[in-house]
Design an enzyme around this catalytic site. Sequence first.
Site, PDB file in Angstrom:
ATOM      1  CE  LYS A  73      42.310 -50.752 -14.232  1.00 22.38           C
ATOM      2  NZ  LYS A  73      43.344 -49.969 -14.944  1.00 22.38           N
ATOM      3  N   GLY A  83      44.273 -41.048 -16.700  1.00 23.28           N
ATOM      4  CA  GLY A  83      44.354 -39.612 -16.947  1.00 23.28           C
ATOM      5  C   GLY A  83      45.185 -38.835 -15.955  1.00 23.28           C
ATOM      6  CG  ASN A  86      51.074 -47.675 -16.428  1.00 22.12           C
ATOM      7  OD1 ASN A  86      50.616 -48.629 -17.026  1.00 22.12           O
ATOM      8  ND2 ASN A  86      52.377 -47.481 -16.389  1.00 22.12           N
TER       9      ASN A  86
END
Length: 261
Positions: free
Chosen positions: A101, A189, A210
Amino acid sequence: MPQPLTIAGRTFSSRLLLGTGKFSSNETMRDALAASGCEIVTVALRRADLSGKKDPFANILDFIDPEKYLLLPNTSGAMNADEAVRLARLAASAGLPKWVKLEIHPDPHYLLPDPIETLAAAEILVKEGFTVLPYTNADPVLARRLQDVGTATVMPLGSPIGSNRGLETRAQIEIIIKQATVPVIVDAGIGAPSHAAEALEMGADAVLVNTAIAAAEDPVRMARAFKATVEAAREAREAGLPIQLDHAAATSPLAAFLKSA
C-alpha cells in the site's frame, strides 16, 4: 453469490480491508480482524519487527495469521518516493508479500498524500514487480495516470485520515469509478458503516477502514457491523439499485384499475 473482489488476478470474498493502527492492544486488533471477515490487512512497516529479533514493542505481525490474511505492507510515514521505495524493498527482503500500500504524506497535520511523489514511487515499484495499491487524493487525473503505469488499484480518500467525516469527495470518486480500469478502494475518512455502504452502493469495489473500528468503544462489535454493512451494500449494488427520480412515482398506481372498472 456476490461477485468476488479481484486484485492483480487474486480473488477475495470480502470487500472490507482493515488497517491495524490505533487499537488498544494487539489482542483486540486480532479479534476485530476475525470479526470483520476481512482478507487483506494493512500493516505500517514502522510498527512491524522485520529484524527477526522478536521485539516485544513491534510484534504486531505475531497477531496476524499470514495463512488467513494477505499482509499488505504500508509505507505510511514515508516523506517522499525514495523513502517509500526503500520501505517496500525492506518489506519484500524480510519475506513479506511483494504487495504494497503506497502511502506518502509529508504534511503531518492533514496527512494528505503527495501526488507527485506517489506517482514517481508507483512507477519504480511496478517496474520492480510489486503489486502497488496507491493511496491518493480523490483526483481523477492522477487515478488515470496511476492506472497507466500499472498499479493494481487506486485508493482515493473519502476525507482526511482518521477524520471520520465520510465521503466529502463523493463527486470526484464517482468520476474515478467511471474511468477506472482497476478496482477502486475508498480509503481514509470512513467513520461509520453507513459511509462504507455509500461508497459501495455508488460503485466502489471495496473500502479500507481503520479508525472507525479501532477507536470504537467495542471494536469487535463495530467490526461485525462493518462486515454486515459492506456485504449488504455490495449485494444491493449487484441486485440493481433503482434510479433516483426528481418527482414522485406511486408504488401502487390505481389509474389503470379505476379506468377499466
